[in-house]
Design an enzyme around this catalytic site. Structure first.
Site, short mmCIF file in Angstrom:
data_model
loop_
_atom_site.label_atom_id
_atom_site.label_comp_id
_atom_site.label_asym_id
_atom_site.label_seq_id
_atom_site.Cartn_x
_atom_site.Cartn_y
_atom_site.Cartn_z
N SER A 183 -10.41 5.66 -4.28
CA SER A 183 -11.54 6.70 -4.41
C SER A 183 -10.86 7.49 -5.66
O SER A 183 -11.73 8.06 -6.29
CB SER A 183 -11.63 7.40 -3.18
OG SER A 183 -10.38 7.86 -2.56
N ARG A 234 0.97 9.91 5.45
CA ARG A 234 1.27 8.65 6.11
C ARG A 234 2.84 7.99 5.52
O ARG A 234 2.76 6.76 5.47
CB ARG A 234 0.27 7.80 5.59
CG ARG A 234 -1.19 8.17 5.76
CD ARG A 234 -2.07 7.02 6.02
NE ARG A 234 -3.48 7.45 5.89
CZ ARG A 234 -4.06 8.01 7.13
NH1 ARG A 234 -3.36 8.48 8.12
NH2 ARG A 234 -5.47 8.11 7.07
N ARG A 237 -10.82 10.28 1.94
CA ARG A 237 -10.79 10.91 3.52
C ARG A 237 -11.97 11.96 3.74
O ARG A 237 -12.31 11.77 4.71
CB ARG A 237 -9.40 11.65 3.67
CG ARG A 237 -8.34 10.33 3.65
CD ARG A 237 -6.92 10.96 3.80
NE ARG A 237 -6.09 9.84 3.55
CZ ARG A 237 -4.68 10.11 3.22
NH1 ARG A 237 -4.27 11.40 3.02
NH2 ARG A 237 -3.95 8.97 3.25
N LYS A 284 -2.12 -1.49 -3.72
CA LYS A 284 -3.14 -0.43 -3.43
C LYS A 284 -2.28 1.03 -3.72
O LYS A 284 -1.40 0.87 -2.90
CB LYS A 284 -3.76 -0.36 -2.44
CG LYS A 284 -4.59 0.83 -1.90
CD LYS A 284 -5.21 0.97 -0.70
CE LYS A 284 -5.98 2.12 -0.25
NZ LYS A 284 -6.47 2.09 0.87
N LYS A 319 0.97 -1.08 0.05
CA LYS A 319 0.03 0.04 0.08
C LYS A 319 0.79 1.34 -0.10
O LYS A 319 1.70 1.20 0.89
CB LYS A 319 -1.01 0.04 1.30
CG LYS A 319 -1.67 1.29 1.36
CD LYS A 319 -2.76 1.08 2.56
CE LYS A 319 -3.44 2.50 2.36
NZ LYS A 319 -4.62 2.29 3.82
N TYR A 355 -15.01 1.26 -6.49
CA TYR A 355 -16.30 1.92 -6.21
C TYR A 355 -17.05 1.96 -7.44
O TYR A 355 -18.37 2.38 -7.38
CB TYR A 355 -16.09 3.34 -5.90
CG TYR A 355 -15.33 3.50 -4.63
CD1 TYR A 355 -15.71 3.20 -3.50
CD2 TYR A 355 -13.65 3.46 -4.71
CE1 TYR A 355 -15.04 3.41 -2.24
CE2 TYR A 355 -13.00 3.64 -3.63
CZ TYR A 355 -13.55 3.73 -2.34
OH TYR A 355 -12.84 3.57 -1.21
N GLU A 390 7.41 -6.76 1.29
CA GLU A 390 6.11 -6.40 2.13
C GLU A 390 5.35 -7.61 1.87
O GLU A 390 4.50 -8.20 2.81
CB GLU A 390 5.58 -5.16 1.50
CG GLU A 390 6.20 -3.92 2.01
CD GLU A 390 5.83 -3.50 3.53
OE1 GLU A 390 5.09 -4.59 4.22
OE2 GLU A 390 6.23 -2.75 4.12
#
Ligand code: PBG
Length: 337
Positions: A287, A230, A217, A261, A207, A326, A246
């Site tokens: 999103s 982040r 958000r 992602k 990610k 979505y 990872e």
């Protein structure tokens, strides 16, 4: 009539006729290397505490923060379109420094999971996002040290509690998205100790710290404190090989499925991961990727349905087994589900 000798370029060198297999729609179907079906889709949904009516999400056309009741209706609708899974995010009405709403048995997601399970049985795979950011007042994915950085190992203990609460409430799959080191192992042992050996883990394994999460958000009312970001826990978009490290760690710690992602800007990573592991690989068409298509389509600049189909097909072509998007309901309709 006598055949004329070829003229021009074709006369000078043998032409390989690629177009023969593109001539008709049925021929193209026969030779298609990638197929997309509603079975490949996971629909992200939001449930908000303390509202009586669904609240539209301005930056994500067609999406709302659901009440528990409207969420159950939406889940039945998604199932009727042939979509096998949803991924649930909660929007609590109060937040605190630890994000305790995330493991509260009466927290919004736990309440919603119990309702979904009792209304839908096994008609939908219930995947639950597992993170603290929706529940913390500072908006980070974990608990903070006095200096404001995220404390990895203290966060793992909370993740174990969240996993247990979600599994108790009926989740089939928990999906840790916080990118803490060791999160999959910590969650697996917490689930097993609580007697939830049957609950699977979908690890947000690769990610990235992406600017494409902006509309999300808004959807979950998260602002990171003091203009923070982040980058101290999510991956740097400049790195490709790091994703394999990872993913390998998450699989070794017990991930049943892994995720890359975002999706479209990371198709190289999707392809690498699909080659490297033997567990299902999902990709999250996030999103911002969805809203960009919607915004351009609203202006009449692109055909939104066609672009959505092309994007999600490309994510599968790169090697994803399933795609969180979505656009799941629209795509299932387009695909005749
Ligand atoms: C973190 C989480 C995020 C998304 C899913 N889980 C946001 C973030 O990492 O900041 C983003 C999903 C999207 O943009 O659609 N709980």
């Amino acid at each position: 009539m006598e055949r004329q000798p070829p003229e021009g370029a074709a006369a000078r060198f043998p032409v390989r006729r690629m177009r023969r297999l593109r001539r008709t729609a049925t021929m193209r179907r026969l030779v298609a290397e990638t197929t997309l079906s509603p079975d490949d889709l996971v629909a992200p949904v939001f449930v908000r505490q303390g509202i009586d009516e669904p609240v539209p999400i301005g930056s994500m056309p067609g999406h709302v923060q659901h009440t528990v009741a409207s969420l159950v209706d939406e889940a039945k609708h998604l199932a009727s379109l042939g979509i096998p899974a949803l991924v649930l995010f909660g929007v609590p009405d109060t937040k605190d420094a630890e994000g305790s709403g995330a493991w509260d048995p009466d927290g919004v997601v736990q309440v919603a999971l119990r309702e979904l399970r009792s209304s839908l049985g096994d008609a939908m795979v219930l995947i639950c996002d597992l993170c603290l950011d929706e529940y913390t007042d500072h908006g980070h994915c974990g608990v903070l040290r006095p200096d404001g950085t995220v404390d990895n190992d203290a966060t793992l203990e909370r993740y174990g509690a969240v996993a247990t609460a979600q599994a108790d409430a009926g989740a089939d799959v928990v999906a840790p998205s916080g990118m803490m080191d060791g999160q999959v192992g910590a969650i697996r042992s917490a689930l097993d100790q609580a007697g939830h050996e049957e609950v699977a883990i979908l690890a947000y394994a690769a990610k990235y710290a992406s600017a494409l999460y902006g509309p999300f958000r808004d959807a979950v009312d998260v602002t990171i404190a003091a203009g923070g970001d982040r980058r101290g826990y999510q991956q740097d978009p400049r790195n490709r090989r790091e994703a394999l490290a990872e993913v390998a760690l998450d699989v070794a710690e017990g991930a049943d499925m892994v995720m890359v992602k975002p999706a479209l800007a990371y198709l190289d990573v999707v392809a690498d991961v699909a080659r490297a592991v033997d567990v299902p690989v999902t990709a999250y068409h996030v999103s911002g990727e969805y809203s960009m298509v919607k915004a351009a389509a609203e202006r009449g600049w692109i055909d939104g349905d066609a672009v959505l189909l092309e994007h999600v097909t490309a994510i599968k072509r790169a090697g994803a087994t399933a795609v969180l998007t979505y656009g799941a309901a629209e795509l299932a309709r387009l695909l005749g589900g």
